[in-house]
Design a protein around this motif. Structure first.
Motif, PDB file in Angstrom:
ATOM      1  N   ASP A   1       2.913  26.376 -21.559  1.00  0.00           N
ATOM      2  CA  ASP A   1       3.605  27.628 -21.840  1.00  0.00           C
ATOM      3  C   ASP A   1       2.696  28.826 -21.575  1.00  0.00           C
ATOM      4  O   ASP A   1       3.102  29.787 -20.916  1.00  0.00           O
ATOM      5  CB  ASP A   1       4.084  27.638 -23.293  1.00  0.00           C
ATOM      6  N   THR A   2       1.453  28.743 -22.037  1.00  0.00           N
ATOM      7  CA  THR A   2       0.488  29.822 -21.807  1.00  0.00           C
ATOM      8  C   THR A   2       0.234  30.005 -20.317  1.00  0.00           C
ATOM      9  O   THR A   2       0.218  31.125 -19.806  1.00  0.00           O
ATOM     10  CB  THR A   2      -0.834  29.528 -22.546  1.00  0.00           C
ATOM     11  N   PHE A   3       0.041  28.921 -19.609  1.00  0.00           N
ATOM     12  CA  PHE A   3      -0.188  28.973 -18.168  1.00  0.00           C
ATOM     13  C   PHE A   3       0.983  29.639 -17.451  1.00  0.00           C
ATOM     14  O   PHE A   3       0.807  30.509 -16.607  1.00  0.00           O
ATOM     15  CB  PHE A   3      -0.431  27.570 -17.615  1.00  0.00           C
ATOM     16  N   LEU A   4       2.183  29.203 -17.782  1.00  0.00           N
ATOM     17  CA  LEU A   4       3.370  29.757 -17.119  1.00  0.00           C
ATOM     18  C   LEU A   4       3.547  31.237 -17.429  1.00  0.00           C
ATOM     19  O   LEU A   4       3.939  32.020 -16.553  1.00  0.00           O
ATOM     20  CB  LEU A   4       4.611  28.971 -17.510  1.00  0.00           C
ATOM     21  N   LYS A   5       3.267  31.627 -18.632  1.00  0.00           N
ATOM     22  CA  LYS A   5       3.400  33.035 -19.003  1.00  0.00           C
ATOM     23  C   LYS A   5       2.374  33.898 -18.269  1.00  0.00           C
ATOM     24  O   LYS A   5       2.693  34.996 -17.842  1.00  0.00           O
ATOM     25  CB  LYS A   5       3.255  33.214 -20.507  1.00  0.00           C
ATOM     26  N   THR A   6       1.150  33.398 -18.142  1.00  0.00           N
ATOM     27  CA  THR A   6       0.113  34.186 -17.445  1.00  0.00           C
ATOM     28  C   THR A   6       0.294  34.139 -15.941  1.00  0.00           C
ATOM     29  O   THR A   6       0.039  35.117 -15.249  1.00  0.00           O
ATOM     30  CB  THR A   6      -1.301  33.716 -17.817  1.00  0.00           C
ATOM     31  N   LYS A   7       0.720  33.045 -15.404  1.00  0.00           N
ATOM     32  CA  LYS A   7       0.894  32.869 -13.958  1.00  0.00           C
ATOM     33  C   LYS A   7       2.055  33.725 -13.431  1.00  0.00           C
ATOM     34  O   LYS A   7       1.990  34.248 -12.341  1.00  0.00           O
ATOM     35  CB  LYS A   7       1.118  31.389 -13.644  1.00  0.00           C
ATOM     36  N   HIS A   8       3.103  33.798 -14.205  1.00  0.00           N
ATOM     37  CA  HIS A   8       4.304  34.477 -13.743  1.00  0.00           C
ATOM     38  C   HIS A   8       4.534  35.818 -14.434  1.00  0.00           C
ATOM     39  O   HIS A   8       5.622  36.366 -14.349  1.00  0.00           O
ATOM     40  CB  HIS A   8       5.526  33.567 -13.943  1.00  0.00           C
ATOM     41  N   ALA A   9       3.516  36.295 -15.095  1.00  0.00           N
ATOM     42  CA  ALA A   9       3.648  37.615 -15.724  1.00  0.00           C
ATOM     43  C   ALA A   9       3.744  38.693 -14.661  1.00  0.00           C
ATOM     44  O   ALA A   9       3.002  38.651 -13.661  1.00  0.00           O
ATOM     45  CB  ALA A   9       2.467  37.867 -16.650  1.00  0.00           C
ATOM     46  N   LYS A  10       4.653  39.599 -14.825  1.00  0.00           N
ATOM     47  CA  LYS A  10       4.809  40.686 -13.842  1.00  0.00           C
ATOM     48  C   LYS A  10       3.710  41.712 -14.070  1.00  0.00           C
ATOM     49  O   LYS A  10       3.431  42.103 -15.217  1.00  0.00           O
ATOM     50  CB  LYS A  10       6.169  41.327 -14.003  1.00  0.00           C
ATOM     51  N   PRO A  11       3.065  42.130 -12.995  1.00  0.00           N
ATOM     52  CA  PRO A  11       2.029  43.156 -13.157  1.00  0.00           C
ATOM     53  C   PRO A  11       2.646  44.478 -13.618  1.00  0.00           C
ATOM     54  O   PRO A  11       3.750  44.837 -13.213  1.00  0.00           O
ATOM     55  CB  PRO A  11       1.414  43.301 -11.759  1.00  0.00           C
TER      56      PRO A  11
ATOM     57  N   PHE B   1       0.130  11.344 -30.944  1.00  0.00           N
ATOM     58  CA  PHE B   1       0.797  11.731 -29.699  1.00  0.00           C
ATOM     59  C   PHE B   1       1.670  12.967 -29.877  1.00  0.00           C
ATOM     60  O   PHE B   1       1.826  13.753 -28.943  1.00  0.00           O
ATOM     61  CB  PHE B   1       1.560  10.558 -29.098  1.00  0.00           C
ATOM     62  N   GLU B   2       2.207  13.163 -31.055  1.00  0.00           N
ATOM     63  CA  GLU B   2       2.962  14.385 -31.311  1.00  0.00           C
ATOM     64  C   GLU B   2       2.034  15.596 -31.195  1.00  0.00           C
ATOM     65  O   GLU B   2       2.370  16.585 -30.540  1.00  0.00           O
ATOM     66  CB  GLU B   2       3.599  14.343 -32.692  1.00  0.00           C
ATOM     67  N   ALA B   3       0.841  15.506 -31.784  1.00  0.00           N
ATOM     68  CA  ALA B   3      -0.136  16.601 -31.694  1.00  0.00           C
ATOM     69  C   ALA B   3      -0.608  16.773 -30.248  1.00  0.00           C
ATOM     70  O   ALA B   3      -0.751  17.907 -29.763  1.00  0.00           O
ATOM     71  CB  ALA B   3      -1.323  16.326 -32.613  1.00  0.00           C
ATOM     72  N   TYR B   4      -0.834  15.669 -29.555  1.00  0.00           N
ATOM     73  CA  TYR B   4      -1.267  15.715 -28.160  1.00  0.00           C
ATOM     74  C   TYR B   4      -0.252  16.470 -27.309  1.00  0.00           C
ATOM     75  O   TYR B   4      -0.606  17.387 -26.560  1.00  0.00           O
ATOM     76  CB  TYR B   4      -1.463  14.290 -27.629  1.00  0.00           C
ATOM     77  N   TRP B   5       1.021  16.074 -27.418  1.00  0.00           N
ATOM     78  CA  TRP B   5       2.039  16.699 -26.578  1.00  0.00           C
ATOM     79  C   TRP B   5       2.324  18.139 -26.995  1.00  0.00           C
ATOM     80  O   TRP B   5       2.616  18.993 -26.147  1.00  0.00           O
ATOM     81  CB  TRP B   5       3.318  15.865 -26.555  1.00  0.00           C
ATOM     82  N   THR B   6       2.236  18.439 -28.266  1.00  0.00           N
ATOM     83  CA  THR B   6       2.412  19.821 -28.713  1.00  0.00           C
ATOM     84  C   THR B   6       1.341  20.709 -28.102  1.00  0.00           C
ATOM     85  O   THR B   6       1.631  21.801 -27.598  1.00  0.00           O
ATOM     86  CB  THR B   6       2.383  19.893 -30.250  1.00  0.00           C
ATOM     87  N   LYS B   7       0.102  20.242 -28.118  1.00  0.00           N
ATOM     88  CA  LYS B   7      -1.007  21.007 -27.530  1.00  0.00           C
ATOM     89  C   LYS B   7      -0.798  21.193 -26.026  1.00  0.00           C
ATOM     90  O   LYS B   7      -0.963  22.289 -25.488  1.00  0.00           O
ATOM     91  CB  LYS B   7      -2.328  20.289 -27.795  1.00  0.00           C
ATOM     92  N   ARG B   8      -0.426  20.118 -25.346  1.00  0.00           N
ATOM     93  CA  ARG B   8      -0.215  20.198 -23.894  1.00  0.00           C
ATOM     94  C   ARG B   8       0.922  21.149 -23.536  1.00  0.00           C
ATOM     95  O   ARG B   8       0.824  21.907 -22.580  1.00  0.00           O
ATOM     96  CB  ARG B   8       0.053  18.801 -23.318  1.00  0.00           C
ATOM     97  N   LEU B   9       1.991  21.110 -24.279  1.00  0.00           N
ATOM     98  CA  LEU B   9       3.121  21.993 -23.995  1.00  0.00           C
ATOM     99  C   LEU B   9       2.775  23.450 -24.276  1.00  0.00           C
ATOM    100  O   LEU B   9       3.216  24.342 -23.540  1.00  0.00           O
ATOM    101  CB  LEU B   9       4.350  21.551 -24.790  1.00  0.00           C
ATOM    102  N   LYS B  10       1.969  23.693 -25.304  1.00  0.00           N
ATOM    103  CA  LYS B  10       1.523  25.070 -25.561  1.00  0.00           C
ATOM    104  C   LYS B  10       0.634  25.560 -24.420  1.00  0.00           C
ATOM    105  O   LYS B  10       0.733  26.717 -23.999  1.00  0.00           O
ATOM    106  CB  LYS B  10       0.773  25.152 -26.891  1.00  0.00           C
ATOM    107  N   GLN B  11      -0.222  24.675 -23.909  1.00  0.00           N
ATOM    108  CA  GLN B  11      -1.066  25.046 -22.770  1.00  0.00           C
ATOM    109  C   GLN B  11      -0.208  25.357 -21.542  1.00  0.00           C
ATOM    110  O   GLN B  11      -0.478  26.318 -20.815  1.00  0.00           O
ATOM    111  CB  GLN B  11      -2.066  23.929 -22.442  1.00  0.00           C
TER     112      GLN B  11
END
Length: 111
Positions: A99-109, A87-97
């Motif tokens: 983080d990536t989503f939030l960075k790409t979604k809210h990246a300023k053009p 579950f530690e690996a599961y949640w680490t992977k999910r949180l990285k996903q």
């Protein structure tokens, strides 16, 4: 005394007295009478708790003369450690996903 795991580790950890026994044994091995003296329950009740911990693989019991000593069994914690690691690996992977989503979604053009 050989210890063959026969009980669920989570069931064994569900009782506060059993968790307290494990904490006591983390300091040093103790005989069953010394463990029983630390609780306000009967010696047979403590013996039942010790049996549950033994059956779950958390402790070993060795005879030294007339005394039986309990000691933590590191291998008994392997199932618990594997479950938590999954579950530690599961949640680490999910949180990285996330983080990536939030960075790409809210990246300023770029202008």
């Amino acid at each position: 005394m050989a210890n063959v795991k026969t009980a669920d580790c989570f069931q064994a950890l569900s009782d506060p007295s059993r968790r307290e026994i494990l904490l006591m044994l983390s300091k040093e091995k103790q005989n069953i009478n010394a463990i029983a003296d630390s609780f306000d329950i009967s010696r047979p009740a403590v013996s039942k708790h010790i049996k549950v911990l033994y059956d779950a693989g958390f402790i070993t019991i060795t005879a030294q003369g007339r005394e039986r000593y309990c000691e933590l069994n590191q291998q008994g914690f392997d199932e618990l450690k594997e479950w938590i690691s999954f579950f530690e690996a599961y949640w680490t992977k999910r949180l990285k996903q996330l983080d990536t989503f939030l960075k790409t979604k809210h990246a300023k053009p770029k202008k």
